[in-house]
Scaffold this active site. Structure first.
Site, PDB file in Angstrom:
ATOM      1  N   THR A 140       3.694  37.724  19.355  1.00 28.74           N
ATOM      2  CA  THR A 140       4.947  38.497  19.421  1.00 28.74           C
ATOM      3  C   THR A 140       5.598  38.410  20.803  1.00 28.74           C
ATOM      4  N   GLY A 179      -2.507  42.869  22.212  1.00 28.90           N
ATOM      5  CA  GLY A 179      -3.521  43.837  22.626  1.00 28.90           C
ATOM      6  C   GLY A 179      -4.455  43.259  23.671  1.00 28.90           C
ATOM      7  N   GLU A 421       0.577  43.543  12.885  1.00 32.13           N
ATOM      8  CA  GLU A 421       0.087  42.632  11.846  1.00 32.13           C
ATOM      9  C   GLU A 421       1.110  42.482  10.721  1.00 32.13           C
TER      10      GLU A 421
HETATM   11  C1  LIG Z   1      -5.571  51.434   9.146  1.00 31.80           C
HETATM   12  C2  LIG Z   1      -6.455  50.931  10.220  1.00 31.80           C
HETATM   13  C3  LIG Z   1      -7.422  51.930  10.605  1.00 31.80           C
HETATM   14  C4  LIG Z   1      -7.743  52.151  11.876  1.00 31.80           C
HETATM   15  C5  LIG Z   1      -7.052  51.387  12.962  1.00 31.80           C
HETATM   16  C6  LIG Z   1      -8.005  50.974  14.033  1.00 31.80           C
HETATM   17  C7  LIG Z   1      -7.951  49.776  14.580  1.00 31.80           C
HETATM   18  C8  LIG Z   1      -6.968  48.756  14.114  1.00 31.80           C
HETATM   19  C9  LIG Z   1      -7.692  47.574  13.541  1.00 31.80           C
HETATM   20  C10 LIG Z   1      -7.289  46.358  13.754  1.00 31.80           C
HETATM   21  C11 LIG Z   1      -6.094  46.103  14.598  1.00 31.80           C
HETATM   22  C12 LIG Z   1      -6.518  45.248  15.793  1.00 31.80           C
HETATM   23  C13 LIG Z   1      -5.747  44.308  16.195  1.00 31.80           C
HETATM   24  C14 LIG Z   1      -4.416  44.041  15.588  1.00 31.80           C
HETATM   25  C15 LIG Z   1      -3.501  43.640  16.699  1.00 31.80           C
HETATM   26  C16 LIG Z   1      -2.201  43.198  16.127  1.00 31.80           C
HETATM   27  C17 LIG Z   1      -1.912  41.876  16.071  1.00 31.80           C
HETATM   28  C18 LIG Z   1      -0.590  41.455  15.636  1.00 31.80           C
HETATM   29  O1  LIG Z   1       0.289  42.237  15.312  1.00 31.80           O
HETATM   30  S1  LIG Z   1      -0.432  39.745  15.591  1.00 31.80           S
HETATM   31  C19 LIG Z   1       1.246  39.468  15.184  1.00 31.80           C
HETATM   32  C20 LIG Z   1       1.535  39.866  13.774  1.00 31.80           C
HETATM   33  N1  LIG Z   1       2.823  39.373  13.407  1.00 31.80           N
HETATM   34  C21 LIG Z   1       3.200  39.264  12.141  1.00 31.80           C
HETATM   35  O2  LIG Z   1       2.520  39.673  11.222  1.00 31.80           O
HETATM   36  C22 LIG Z   1       4.521  38.596  11.926  1.00 31.80           C
HETATM   37  C23 LIG Z   1       5.087  38.934  10.570  1.00 31.80           C
HETATM   38  N2  LIG Z   1       5.881  37.807  10.080  1.00 31.80           N
HETATM   39  C24 LIG Z   1       5.271  36.829   9.278  1.00 31.80           C
HETATM   40  O3  LIG Z   1       4.122  36.874   8.957  1.00 31.80           O
HETATM   41  C25 LIG Z   1       6.129  35.679   8.778  1.00 31.80           C
HETATM   42  O4  LIG Z   1       6.978  35.316   9.745  1.00 31.80           O
HETATM   43  C26 LIG Z   1       6.822  36.043   7.439  1.00 31.80           C
HETATM   44  C27 LIG Z   1       5.742  36.414   6.492  1.00 31.80           C
HETATM   45  C28 LIG Z   1       7.747  37.241   7.657  1.00 31.80           C
HETATM   46  C29 LIG Z   1       7.613  34.853   6.893  1.00 31.80           C
HETATM   47  O5  LIG Z   1       8.488  34.430   7.860  1.00 31.80           O
HETATM   48  P1  LIG Z   1       9.846  33.633   7.482  1.00 31.80           P
HETATM   49  O6  LIG Z   1      10.404  33.128   8.746  1.00 31.80           O
HETATM   50  O7  LIG Z   1      10.683  34.437   6.610  1.00 31.80           O
HETATM   51  O8  LIG Z   1       9.411  32.417   6.604  1.00 31.80           O
HETATM   52  P2  LIG Z   1       8.423  31.263   6.931  1.00 31.80           P
HETATM   53  O9  LIG Z   1       9.106  29.958   6.710  1.00 31.80           O
HETATM   54  O10 LIG Z   1       7.777  31.477   8.254  1.00 31.80           O
HETATM   55  O11 LIG Z   1       7.341  31.492   5.799  1.00 31.80           O
HETATM   56  C30 LIG Z   1       7.785  31.491   4.449  1.00 31.80           C
HETATM   57  C31 LIG Z   1       6.718  30.859   3.612  1.00 31.80           C
HETATM   58  O12 LIG Z   1       5.432  30.876   4.280  1.00 31.80           O
HETATM   59  C32 LIG Z   1       4.530  31.711   3.595  1.00 31.80           C
HETATM   60  N3  LIG Z   1       3.740  32.473   4.555  1.00 31.80           N
HETATM   61  C33 LIG Z   1       4.236  33.252   5.540  1.00 31.80           C
HETATM   62  N4  LIG Z   1       3.191  33.807   6.221  1.00 31.80           N
HETATM   63  C34 LIG Z   1       2.052  33.313   5.650  1.00 31.80           C
HETATM   64  C35 LIG Z   1       0.652  33.520   5.909  1.00 31.80           C
HETATM   65  N5  LIG Z   1       0.212  34.354   6.880  1.00 31.80           N
HETATM   66  N6  LIG Z   1      -0.247  32.857   5.135  1.00 31.80           N
HETATM   67  C36 LIG Z   1       0.191  32.034   4.159  1.00 31.80           C
HETATM   68  N7  LIG Z   1       1.495  31.810   3.829  1.00 31.80           N
HETATM   69  C37 LIG Z   1       2.397  32.462   4.596  1.00 31.80           C
HETATM   70  C38 LIG Z   1       5.422  32.616   2.763  1.00 31.80           C
HETATM   71  O13 LIG Z   1       4.724  33.102   1.629  1.00 31.80           O
HETATM   72  C39 LIG Z   1       6.516  31.672   2.367  1.00 31.80           C
HETATM   73  O14 LIG Z   1       6.008  30.791   1.399  1.00 31.80           O
HETATM   74  P3  LIG Z   1       7.019  30.184   0.277  1.00 31.80           P
HETATM   75  O15 LIG Z   1       8.016  29.376   1.073  1.00 31.80           O
HETATM   76  O16 LIG Z   1       7.627  31.384  -0.416  1.00 31.80           O
HETATM   77  O17 LIG Z   1       6.103  29.382  -0.610  1.00 31.80           O
HETATM   78  C1  FAD Z   2       0.023  48.806  18.603  1.00 34.12           C
HETATM   79  C2  FAD Z   2       0.526  47.394  18.407  1.00 34.12           C
HETATM   80  C3  FAD Z   2      -0.324  46.319  18.658  1.00 34.12           C
HETATM   81  C4  FAD Z   2       0.144  45.012  18.534  1.00 34.12           C
HETATM   82  N1  FAD Z   2      -0.703  43.966  18.831  1.00 34.12           N
HETATM   83  C5  FAD Z   2      -0.214  42.702  18.774  1.00 34.12           C
HETATM   84  C6  FAD Z   2      -1.063  41.601  19.149  1.00 34.12           C
HETATM   85  O1  FAD Z   2      -2.227  41.795  19.500  1.00 34.12           O
HETATM   86  N2  FAD Z   2      -0.549  40.348  19.127  1.00 34.12           N
HETATM   87  C7  FAD Z   2       0.752  40.109  18.738  1.00 34.12           C
HETATM   88  O2  FAD Z   2       1.173  38.950  18.759  1.00 34.12           O
HETATM   89  N3  FAD Z   2       1.583  41.130  18.345  1.00 34.12           N
HETATM   90  C8  FAD Z   2       1.121  42.415  18.370  1.00 34.12           C
HETATM   91  N4  FAD Z   2       1.933  43.451  17.989  1.00 34.12           N
HETATM   92  C9  FAD Z   2       3.331  43.184  17.611  1.00 34.12           C
HETATM   93  C10 FAD Z   2       3.535  43.361  16.113  1.00 34.12           C
HETATM   94  O3  FAD Z   2       2.920  42.327  15.417  1.00 34.12           O
HETATM   95  C11 FAD Z   2       5.041  43.393  15.830  1.00 34.12           C
HETATM   96  O4  FAD Z   2       5.592  44.531  16.431  1.00 34.12           O
HETATM   97  C12 FAD Z   2       5.284  43.422  14.313  1.00 34.12           C
HETATM   98  O5  FAD Z   2       4.995  42.150  13.783  1.00 34.12           O
HETATM   99  C13 FAD Z   2       6.718  43.827  13.957  1.00 34.12           C
HETATM  100  O6  FAD Z   2       7.632  42.923  14.518  1.00 34.12           O
HETATM  101  P1  FAD Z   2       8.855  43.508  15.410  1.00 34.12           P
HETATM  102  O7  FAD Z   2       8.279  44.388  16.439  1.00 34.12           O
HETATM  103  O8  FAD Z   2       9.661  42.338  15.818  1.00 34.12           O
HETATM  104  O9  FAD Z   2       9.674  44.410  14.412  1.00 34.12           O
HETATM  105  P2  FAD Z   2      11.085  44.023  13.729  1.00 34.12           P
HETATM  106  O10 FAD Z   2      10.868  42.913  12.775  1.00 34.12           O
HETATM  107  O11 FAD Z   2      12.107  43.866  14.769  1.00 34.12           O
HETATM  108  O12 FAD Z   2      11.314  45.352  12.883  1.00 34.12           O
HETATM  109  C14 FAD Z   2      12.404  46.221  13.135  1.00 34.12           C
HETATM  110  C15 FAD Z   2      13.011  46.606  11.777  1.00 34.12           C
HETATM  111  O13 FAD Z   2      13.629  45.436  11.220  1.00 34.12           O
HETATM  112  C16 FAD Z   2      13.232  45.284   9.854  1.00 34.12           C
HETATM  113  N5  FAD Z   2      13.201  43.847   9.474  1.00 34.12           N
HETATM  114  C17 FAD Z   2      12.854  42.820  10.273  1.00 34.12           C
HETATM  115  N6  FAD Z   2      12.905  41.653   9.597  1.00 34.12           N
HETATM  116  C18 FAD Z   2      13.303  41.959   8.329  1.00 34.12           C
HETATM  117  C19 FAD Z   2      13.535  41.204   7.147  1.00 34.12           C
HETATM  118  N7  FAD Z   2      13.395  39.873   7.125  1.00 34.12           N
HETATM  119  N8  FAD Z   2      13.904  41.865   6.024  1.00 34.12           N
HETATM  120  C20 FAD Z   2      14.047  43.210   6.043  1.00 34.12           C
HETATM  121  N9  FAD Z   2      13.852  43.988   7.126  1.00 34.12           N
HETATM  122  C21 FAD Z   2      13.486  43.371   8.253  1.00 34.12           C
HETATM  123  C22 FAD Z   2      11.829  45.869   9.809  1.00 34.12           C
HETATM  124  O14 FAD Z   2      11.502  46.255   8.473  1.00 34.12           O
HETATM  125  C23 FAD Z   2      11.952  47.062  10.765  1.00 34.12           C
HETATM  126  O15 FAD Z   2      12.434  48.178  10.035  1.00 34.12           O
HETATM  127  C24 FAD Z   2       1.482  44.780  18.119  1.00 34.12           C
HETATM  128  C25 FAD Z   2       2.329  45.856  17.844  1.00 34.12           C
HETATM  129  C26 FAD Z   2       1.860  47.164  17.974  1.00 34.12           C
HETATM  130  C27 FAD Z   2       2.790  48.307  17.669  1.00 34.12           C
END
Ligand SMILES: CC/C=C\C/C=C\C/C=C\C/C=C\CC/C=C/C(=O)SCCNC(=O)CCNC(=O)[C@H](O)C(C)(C)COP(=O)(O)OP(=O)(O)OC[C@H]1O[C@@H](n2cnc3c(N)ncnc32)[C@H](O)[C@@H]1OP(=O)(O)O
Ligand code: FAD
Length: 603
Positions: A140, A179, A421
């Site tokens: 991110t 993180g 995530e």
């Molecule tokens: C409840 C918990 C209890 C206690 C809590 C205690 C601790 C917490 C425990 C763990 C947490 C610890 C660490 C976590 C730290 C956090 C880490 C992060 O946040 S990492 C960053 C996370 N970021 C994201 O998740 C980004 C979200 N966006 C996406 O995944 C993709 O961009 C999106 C799915 C939105 C698709 O993007 P888009 O640009 O629209 O299209 P794209 O061309 O990229 O993809 C479309 C195409 O690909 C397929 N696809 C997309 N993602 C995946 C995937 N992961 N695997 C397989 N396929 C994928 C999608 O289905 C589509 O396919 P088709 O074209 O329709 O066939």
């Molecule tokens: C505690 C914490 C830990 C994290 N740890 C990590 C980490 O370890 N590594 C890492 O890489 N990232 C990490 N992240 C980042 C996290 O993965 C992103 O914040 C998350 O993926 C959401 O993306 P964003 O912040 O860009 O939100 P945005 O996508 O900007 O969301 C803002 C609003 O826009 C809306 N929106 C965005 N796109 C669309 C769409 N296509 N259609 C409809 N609505 C849409 C959303 O629903 C939301 O309401 C962490 C975040 C937090 C809060």
């Protein structure tokens, strides 16, 4: 021991240990879990009593101490630190803090083991497994999180040196949120746009060293730090990172699937999305994490509601608040949801492990299905658990606002999971595409002349609703199917069936509008559902405390004065308050500093 809790436990109609064993997967699994957990609960370093009175910096310092203690404990007990090692999962699962090892094992190491070549795994996995390096997952950026394809960090291949040069070209490309990036990690798997021979090939993963292994100082070209205070996850140094012409060897690009030859030729993967595997794993983990968090909050609220007596309903009779139907309607559906999500979490872990082994052997067919269901369930369970945990906290009345309650720490740890995530709305939209009625809607919009993106956006609300309904349906079906497969004595099955029926009927009642609108149910049938819910609440009442006891949460894990096993709430609450730092002197210094002058002044 509270008399009320003693009575509750005496009145139970089933064997609590049998339910514990059933939820754990058998008596041997329970024994192993308790044996492993005792290692943590008998190590004082994991349980600072003043944990919730520490400053942000002290809490971070404490989390690093816990990180070190955990690694030492695992080495001493010969527990391999891998997310697919059940003993490790049991061990880290009973430490309520979010600690650095989560990102290091769950995302940094798993990215390398899933997407690295054999050679890369041979080089990096032993370093990670033996904690010779500390890694995180940096995807991110300041301006992009959801839109992974929009990330701006670049990795440009220089064939003359056979190196990639990483850059943060704009302020918005600054890595932001990863993180344990700010102060802890000295390496990261970094998501960047890959350029070779002046052409961009999209997002790929690169291992980058960020800090010197001798003195932990940032390496040349690396600007790094913590992003500041935030809500929850206070043990975590979520960080920022800017890269200014940081050179890494070609071999640091994870090349199991996509490759760049020494001459700079790009060799594409069979499925570009395999690069996203680390996110899928954590989404799967979050389903079971949601279940455990909601089970913890339900345990605290139900035990406290059995101890708490309030309001005379007859002369001299002050009932337990758990006897109020409104309190049962608040709490028992949360208990049922926690159980339903636990079975969904087991399904997700089993499904992930099955598909993950197929993917590891190169069969990528099920990748999209795994992505869809893990995204939808992650969104649905974290949304529902977060809301349910707050219901449990409020059900504790005034003491629910005290840190002694313990539910707010659970809430603060779970709430970020509706965003991290994968932001939940966006995650729902990854399962919705599979729902027939929604596709009909999309076709209708397309026939009206809209293009695909405009139709998708216009149908967005229905898409999310369809995804939620799909996930809910899946969880109910999986719950009932899981119960059918379990061996249980008739007395336990009777209790579990009542709770499952409550979950199903409660879901209909909560979404009555959808059932009416779709014609699935009439108003009269919905009234039958409401009557059934009242009957089931009464059935569950007798065993509610025994069911939460069966989750078998140690008091050291719950960290709750309201929800402690013995129910000695008021004495503990009073002693806890007296120990508050604010009470360490008879008169606080602010008196002499400010109040005394006010008293003396002629105002
Ligand atoms: C409840 C918990 C209890 C206690 C809590 C205690 C601790 C917490 C425990 C763990 C947490 C610890 C660490 C976590 C730290 C956090 C880490 C992060 O946040 S990492 C960053 C996370 N970021 C994201 O998740 C980004 C979200 N966006 C996406 O995944 C993709 O961009 C999106 C799915 C939105 C698709 O993007 P888009 O640009 O629209 O299209 P794209 O061309 O990229 O993809 C479309 C195409 O690909 C397929 N696809 C997309 N993602 C995946 C995937 N992961 N695997 C397989 N396929 C994928 C999608 O289905 C589509 O396919 P088709 O074209 O329709 O066939
Ligand atoms: C505690 C914490 C830990 C994290 N740890 C990590 C980490 O370890 N590594 C890492 O890489 N990232 C990490 N992240 C980042 C996290 O993965 C992103 O914040 C998350 O993926 C959401 O993306 P964003 O912040 O860009 O939100 P945005 O996508 O900007 O969301 C803002 C609003 O826009 C809306 N929106 C965005 N796109 C669309 C769409 N296509 N259609 C409809 N609505 C849409 C959303 O629903 C939301 O309401 C962490 C975040 C937090 C809060």
């Amino acid at each position: 021991m509270s008399e009320s809790l003693q009575t509750e436990r005496k009145n139970a109609t089933f064997n609590i240990k049998e339910l514990t064993d059933t939820l754990n997967g058998g008596p041997e699994e329970t024994r192993k879990r308790k044996q492993i957990e005792s290692l943590v609960f008998n190590t004082p370093a994991f349980h600072r009593q003043d944990r919730f009175q520490l400053s942000r910096e002290e809490i971070y310092d404490y989390s690093i101490k816990v990180y070190g203690e955990l690694i030492k404990l695992c080495k001493k007990e010969n527990i391999e630190i891998r997310y697919d090692n059940p003993d490790y999962v049991r061990l880290v699962g009973c430490i309520p803090e979010e600690i650095p090892v989560g990102l290091h094992v769950g995302m940094f190491s798993s990215s390398i083991s899933d997407q690295g070549t054999e050679e890369q795994q041979k080089k990096w996995i032993p370093l990670a497994r033996n904690f010779k390096i500390f890694g995180t997952y940096a995807q991110t950026e300041l301006a992009h999180g959801t839109f992974v394809r929009g990330l701006e960090t670049t990795a440009t291949y220089d064939e003359s040196k056979q190196e990639f040069i990483l850059n943060s070209p704009t302020i918005t490309s600054t890595k932001w949120w990863p993180g344990f990036l700010g102060r802890t990690s000295n390496h990261a798997v970094i998501a960047a746009q890959l350029y070779t021979k002046s052409k961009c090939y999209g997002i790929h993963m690169f291992i980058v060293q960020l800090r010197d292994l001798k003195d932990h100082k940032p390496l040349p070209g690396v600007t790094i730090g913590d992003i500041g205070d935030k809500f929850g996850f206070d043990t975590v140094d979520n960080g920022f990172l800017r890269l200014d012409n940081v050179h890494i060897p070609r071999e640091n690009m994870l090349m199991k699937y996509a490759k760049v030859t020494p001459e700079g030729k790009y060799l594409p993967p069979t499925n570009a999305k395999v690069a996203y595997s680390a996110m899928t794993l954590i989404r799967v983990v979050l389903v079971r994490g949601s279940a455990k968090a909601l089970a913890s909050a339900s345990t605290i609220a139900i035990r406290y509601s059995a101890v708490r007596h309030q309001t005379e309903t007859a002369p001299g009779k002050e009932p337990q608040v758990l006897d109020y139907v409104t309190q049962q309607y608040k709490l028992f559906p949360q208990l049922a949801t926690a159980l339903a999500f636990g079975f969904a979490g087991n399904y997700m872990i089993d499904t992930f492990n099955k598909i993950h082994s197929e993917i590891s052997s190169g069969q990528l067919d099920a990748l999209s299905e795994l992505h869809g269901i893990s995204s939808g369930l992650k969104a649905y369970t974290t949304d529902t658990a977060t809301a349910g945990i707050e219901v449990c906290r409020r059900a504790c009345g005034g003491h629910g606002y005290s840190n002694a309650c313990g539910i707010q720490h659970i809430y603060a740890n779970v709430l970020p999971c509706v965003t991290l995530e994968g932001e939940n709305t966006v995650m729902y939209l990854q399962a919705a595409s599979k729902v027939i009625s929604t596709i009909k809607r999309l076709e209708q919009l397309r026939r009206s002349g809209m293009d695909q993106d405009e139709a998708w956006n216009t149908a967005g609300i229905e898409l999310v609703q369809a995804a939620k309904a799909h996930c809910h349906y899946f969880i109910v079906k999986n719950y009932l199917r899981s119960l059918e497969k379990l061996n249980m004595t008739p007395s336990l099955r009777k209790v579990m069936n009542s709770i499952a029926l409550l979950y199903g009927n409660y879901g209909i009642d909560e979404n009555a509008g959808d059932f009416l609108e779709s014609g699935f149910m009439t108003g009269e049938q919905l009234n039958l559902v409401k009557a059934k819910i009242l009957q089931l609440l009464s059935e569950v009442r007798r065993n509610a405390v025994a069911v939460v006891d069966a989750f078998d949460f140690d008091d050291k894990y719950l960290r709750s004065i309201l929800g402690a096993y013995d129910g000695d709430v008021y004495n503990r609450l009073y002693n806890w308050a007296k120990s508050s730092p604010l009470n360490k002197t008879e008169v606080h210094s602010s008196y002499t500093e400010y109040l005394q002058q006010l008293l003396k002044s002629k105002l």
